[in-house]
Design a protein around this motif. Structure first.
Motif, PDB file in Angstrom:
ATOM      1  N   LYS A  40      -5.871  -4.329   7.406  1.00 26.22           N
ATOM      2  CA  LYS A  40      -5.186  -3.059   7.164  1.00 26.22           C
ATOM      3  C   LYS A  40      -6.073  -2.135   6.317  1.00 26.22           C
ATOM      4  O   LYS A  40      -6.186  -0.937   6.580  1.00 26.22           O
ATOM      5  CB  LYS A  40      -3.855  -3.346   6.431  1.00 26.22           C
ATOM      6  CG  LYS A  40      -2.965  -2.165   6.256  1.00 26.22           C
ATOM      7  CD  LYS A  40      -2.314  -1.764   7.560  1.00 26.22           C
ATOM      8  CE  LYS A  40      -1.643  -0.413   7.451  1.00 26.22           C
ATOM      9  NZ  LYS A  40      -1.460   0.247   8.732  1.00 26.22           N
ATOM     10  N   TRP A  41      -6.710  -2.716   5.296  1.00 29.25           N
ATOM     11  CA  TRP A  41      -7.520  -1.885   4.384  1.00 29.25           C
ATOM     12  C   TRP A  41      -8.729  -1.300   5.109  1.00 29.25           C
ATOM     13  O   TRP A  41      -9.044  -0.110   4.973  1.00 29.25           O
ATOM     14  CB  TRP A  41      -7.968  -2.720   3.170  1.00 29.25           C
ATOM     15  CG  TRP A  41      -8.499  -1.868   2.069  1.00 29.25           C
ATOM     16  CD1 TRP A  41      -7.806  -0.990   1.304  1.00 29.25           C
ATOM     17  CD2 TRP A  41      -9.858  -1.807   1.603  1.00 29.25           C
ATOM     18  NE1 TRP A  41      -8.644  -0.380   0.387  1.00 29.25           N
ATOM     19  CE2 TRP A  41      -9.902  -0.867   0.549  1.00 29.25           C
ATOM     20  CE3 TRP A  41     -11.029  -2.463   1.979  1.00 29.25           C
ATOM     21  CZ2 TRP A  41     -11.074  -0.555  -0.129  1.00 29.25           C
ATOM     22  CZ3 TRP A  41     -12.201  -2.153   1.290  1.00 29.25           C
ATOM     23  CH2 TRP A  41     -12.227  -1.208   0.254  1.00 29.25           C
ATOM     24  N   SER A  60     -11.169   5.684  -3.763  1.00 32.93           N
ATOM     25  CA  SER A  60     -11.501   6.892  -2.999  1.00 32.93           C
ATOM     26  C   SER A  60     -12.440   7.816  -3.765  1.00 32.93           C
ATOM     27  O   SER A  60     -13.321   8.439  -3.175  1.00 32.93           O
ATOM     28  CB  SER A  60     -10.225   7.642  -2.618  1.00 32.93           C
ATOM     29  OG  SER A  60      -9.391   7.774  -3.745  1.00 32.93           O
ATOM     30  N   SER A  95     -11.175  14.413   4.731  1.00 28.43           N
ATOM     31  CA  SER A  95      -9.957  13.595   4.587  1.00 28.43           C
ATOM     32  C   SER A  95      -8.773  14.454   4.183  1.00 28.43           C
ATOM     33  O   SER A  95      -7.646  14.229   4.622  1.00 28.43           O
ATOM     34  CB  SER A  95     -10.160  12.496   3.542  1.00 28.43           C
ATOM     35  OG  SER A  95     -11.092  11.561   4.009  1.00 28.43           O
ATOM     36  N   ARG A 100       0.799  -1.224   0.000  1.00 27.38           N
ATOM     37  CA  ARG A 100       0.000   0.000   0.000  1.00 27.38           C
ATOM     38  C   ARG A 100       0.836   1.282   0.000  1.00 27.38           C
ATOM     39  O   ARG A 100       0.343   2.345  -0.356  1.00 27.38           O
ATOM     40  CB  ARG A 100      -0.930   0.033   1.225  1.00 27.38           C
ATOM     41  CG  ARG A 100      -0.195   0.044   2.544  1.00 27.38           C
ATOM     42  CD  ARG A 100      -1.158   0.136   3.697  1.00 27.38           C
ATOM     43  NE  ARG A 100      -1.744   1.444   3.806  1.00 27.38           N
ATOM     44  CZ  ARG A 100      -1.211   2.434   4.522  1.00 27.38           C
ATOM     45  NH1 ARG A 100      -0.074   2.265   5.174  1.00 27.38           N
ATOM     46  NH2 ARG A 100      -1.808   3.605   4.566  1.00 27.38           N
ATOM     47  N   TRP A 126      -9.729   5.369   9.127  1.00 22.39           N
ATOM     48  CA  TRP A 126      -9.114   6.703   9.022  1.00 22.39           C
ATOM     49  C   TRP A 126     -10.085   7.681   8.357  1.00 22.39           C
ATOM     50  O   TRP A 126     -10.157   8.850   8.702  1.00 22.39           O
ATOM     51  CB  TRP A 126      -7.818   6.650   8.199  1.00 22.39           C
ATOM     52  CG  TRP A 126      -6.586   6.465   9.035  1.00 22.39           C
ATOM     53  CD1 TRP A 126      -5.895   5.306   9.202  1.00 22.39           C
ATOM     54  CD2 TRP A 126      -5.898   7.472   9.813  1.00 22.39           C
ATOM     55  NE1 TRP A 126      -4.817   5.532  10.033  1.00 22.39           N
ATOM     56  CE2 TRP A 126      -4.797   6.846  10.417  1.00 22.39           C
ATOM     57  CE3 TRP A 126      -6.106   8.832  10.045  1.00 22.39           C
ATOM     58  CZ2 TRP A 126      -3.900   7.531  11.249  1.00 22.39           C
ATOM     59  CZ3 TRP A 126      -5.224   9.515  10.879  1.00 22.39           C
ATOM     60  CH2 TRP A 126      -4.141   8.865  11.469  1.00 22.39           C
ATOM     61  N   ARG A 127     -10.818   7.174   7.376  1.00 23.83           N
ATOM     62  CA  ARG A 127     -11.808   8.033   6.703  1.00 23.83           C
ATOM     63  C   ARG A 127     -12.853   8.498   7.718  1.00 23.83           C
ATOM     64  O   ARG A 127     -13.215   9.675   7.770  1.00 23.83           O
ATOM     65  CB  ARG A 127     -12.446   7.253   5.551  1.00 23.83           C
ATOM     66  CG  ARG A 127     -13.483   8.016   4.774  1.00 23.83           C
ATOM     67  CD  ARG A 127     -13.962   7.218   3.561  1.00 23.83           C
ATOM     68  NE  ARG A 127     -14.982   7.968   2.844  1.00 23.83           N
ATOM     69  CZ  ARG A 127     -16.285   7.911   3.125  1.00 23.83           C
ATOM     70  NH1 ARG A 127     -16.741   7.109   4.079  1.00 23.83           N
ATOM     71  NH2 ARG A 127     -17.138   8.657   2.438  1.00 23.83           N
ATOM     72  N   GLU A 132      -7.965   1.595   7.056  1.00 26.57           N
ATOM     73  CA  GLU A 132      -7.883   2.853   6.297  1.00 26.57           C
ATOM     74  C   GLU A 132      -9.278   3.481   6.176  1.00 26.57           C
ATOM     75  O   GLU A 132      -9.426   4.704   6.204  1.00 26.57           O
ATOM     76  CB  GLU A 132      -7.288   2.629   4.906  1.00 26.57           C
ATOM     77  CG  GLU A 132      -5.843   2.138   4.914  1.00 26.57           C
ATOM     78  CD  GLU A 132      -4.926   3.011   5.742  1.00 26.57           C
ATOM     79  OE1 GLU A 132      -5.025   4.240   5.675  1.00 26.57           O
ATOM     80  OE2 GLU A 132      -4.098   2.443   6.492  1.00 26.57           O
ATOM     81  N   ASN A 141      -1.189   7.669  -1.273  1.00 25.26           N
ATOM     82  CA  ASN A 141      -1.167   8.256   0.070  1.00 25.26           C
ATOM     83  C   ASN A 141       0.255   8.693   0.434  1.00 25.26           C
ATOM     84  O   ASN A 141       0.463   9.761   1.009  1.00 25.26           O
ATOM     85  CB  ASN A 141      -1.696   7.238   1.086  1.00 25.26           C
ATOM     86  CG  ASN A 141      -1.816   7.839   2.462  1.00 25.26           C
ATOM     87  OD1 ASN A 141      -2.519   8.819   2.669  1.00 25.26           O
ATOM     88  ND2 ASN A 141      -1.096   7.278   3.421  1.00 25.26           N
TER      89      ASN A 141
END
Ligand code: FAD
Length: 448
Positions: free
Chosen positions: A251-252, A224, A357, A212, A258-259, A255, A321
């Motif tokens: 992990k995905w 996204s 974001s 990633r 995080w959003r 993320e 990212n």
């Protein structure tokens, strides 16, 4: 008849506003082309939006339904539509930016008791994940622990058919403007997004945790731009990834957390639109140097990794990212360019440009107080390229003059050593100052 007002939810699958409205009877879809949003965005982002509205209209039509489109201010358009069509209730997925909250409050006040707000923009909506003692989180890890523990929402299928609605004869369905994009746009609409999700899950998810971070953005989903307009449900995407399972999936989905964290930060701290998250960092010695800003924005600094990022972003509307962190950190910590100006210009270039974001990303990468990112971590721009683009193929593609080498390929627009020392000296002084704003927030949260 009821109205489903689509905003950042240009989809029929997993759409709680549509699901609820359908329980009450026939529905009409509506998109309002709001000048406050559309005049404030870039042609590429407007083109992407219009094309996805057109795809949504096709989705309605295929199921026997109708999507209306109107230009104007939502608090004027909605009462007109409700009056003209004898609409009983309006259903909408809740949005959270400061403007969205202002808009929705105004619409609610002109249609009292008629507007029903539902969750669906996030997996857990802003305001839903709070500390055990109450109050919002400002650091990601504890937020994420609570986020993962929270009950996940129930998903909704796209309706196979929509009940027929009868409109007054000659009723104008509304025109969706066409606008040229200066970058090639990805395939539009929810079918394309759902297809892209499945391809990503099959081909890339298993190794996502290892791949990633590449500057070329090859190991990631590139979903996204669908999430930003709600063309793809993040709730469904997370569910599908967890069904596939494995380390990549964890992990995905983190993320996507995080959003949600980004949405939550802006919801609780709207001042981060213009002020550093930790206001002490407003005092950095900002340098509004137009020439340096332009060199950064157009990928002409002479620093290969920075220029490759900005050229790729200008040419495609997408950046990894890692690349986003590099250019934001260069602009804030090294060039000391006013971050608000950079954040805005950067957002206009992104197809996935999203207030929450993007602001979170700029505050985080710029060390402006979001999360626990330490101010003294300043990227070495040569090492960044060597580590995240080994072999230099991505650098060579976007900055052929560099020959794929990470060292400056022409006179640099900024002396990096000097800039690093200047930043660390100023930041070291600022970090010593007491954080009165945080102390007062903590005291307020503790007071009965
Ligand atoms: C300076 C900066 C600015 C950014 N601006 C935006 C923006 O305007 N819009 C935007 O959607 N993302 C933004 N991000 C976050 C992140 O870089 C992108 O979401 C990601 O690169 C999109 O690629 P992807 O869909 O392949 O992501 P994947 O790696 O496949 O991740 C899946 C999804 O998780 C979400 N996500 C991933 N990383 C983050 C993150 N760090 N913060 C918030 N959500 C994340 C996105 O919705 C993404 O589509 C920014 C990050 C930085 C450092």
């Amino acid at each position: 008849m009821n109205l489903v007002w689509h905003r950042a939810d240009l989809r029929l699958h997993d759409n709680p506003a549509l699901g609820q409205a359908l329980k009450e009877g026939p529905v009409l879809g509506l998109v309002v082309l709001d000048p406050n949003i559309l005049q404030n965005t870039s042609p590429r982002r407007r083109a992407w939006f219009y094309q996805n509205v057109a795809a949504l209209r096709e989705g309605y039509a295929r199921r026997g339904g109708v999507l209306l489109v109107r230009q104007g201010l939502p608090w004027e358009v909605l009462p007109q539509m409700v009056g003209a069509l004898g609409v009983k209730q309006v259903y909408a997925v809740r949005n959270f930016t400061p403007y969205a909250r202002f808009r929705d409050q105004k619409v609610g006040s002109v249609l009292p008791g008629r507007v029903n707000w539902l969750d669906g923009q996030y997996i857990h909506e802003p305001g839903a994940i709070l500390k055990p003692e109450g109050g919002p989180y400002t650091v990601f890890t504890p937020f994420s622990k609570r986020w993962w523990a929270a009950r996940k929402p129930v998903l909704l299928e796209a309706p196979p058919h929509l009940p027929a609605v009868s409109l007054p004869p000659g009723f104008d369905l509304g025109v969706i403007p066409e606008e040229a994009s200066d970058v090639p746009l990805p395939p539009v609409g929810e079918e394309a997004a759902l297809g892209a999700l499945e391809v990503f899950l099959r081909d890339k998810l298993p190794r996502y945790h290892q791949t990633r971070d590449g500057l070329a953005g090859e190991g990631v989903s590139r979903l996204s731009y669908y999430f930003t307009l709600g063309v793809l449900s993040p709730r469904l995407a997370a569910r599908r990834a967890l069904q596939v399972g494995g380390e990549g999936a964890l992990k995905w989905v983190n993320e996507l957390c995080w959003r949600d964290f980004s949405g939550d930060l802006l919801y609780h701290r709207p001042e981060m639109l213009t002020q550093a998250f930790d206001p002490r960092w407003n005092d950095l010695p900002w340098n509004d140097d137009g020439e340096l800003f332009s060199a950064w924005l157009h990928g002409q600094t002479g620093i290969p990794v920075v220029d490759a990022c900005m050229r790729e972003l200008r040419a495609t509307g997408f950046l990894s990212n890692r690349g986003r962190m590099v250019v934001a950190q260069f602009a804030v910590k090294l060039a000391l360019l006013p971050w608000q100006k950079c954040e805005r210009a950067f957002r206009d270039l992104l197809l996935d440009g999203d207030n929450a974001s993007n602001l979170q990303g700029w505050h985080w990468a710029g060390g402006l107080g979001v999360d626990a990112a330490p101010y003294f971590r300043v990227f070495n721009l040569v090492t960044q390229a060597e580590t995240h683009d080994p072999g230099g193929a991505w650098l060579r593609r976007w900055v052929p003059e560099s020959g794929g080498r990470p060292e400056p390929y022409k006179a640099q627009a900024l002396d990096l050593d000097l800039a690093r020392r200047r930043y660390l000296a100023a930041a070291g002084q600022i970090a010593k100052k007491p954080d009165w704003a945080a102390r007062s927030r903590e005291a307020k949260a503790k007071s009965p």
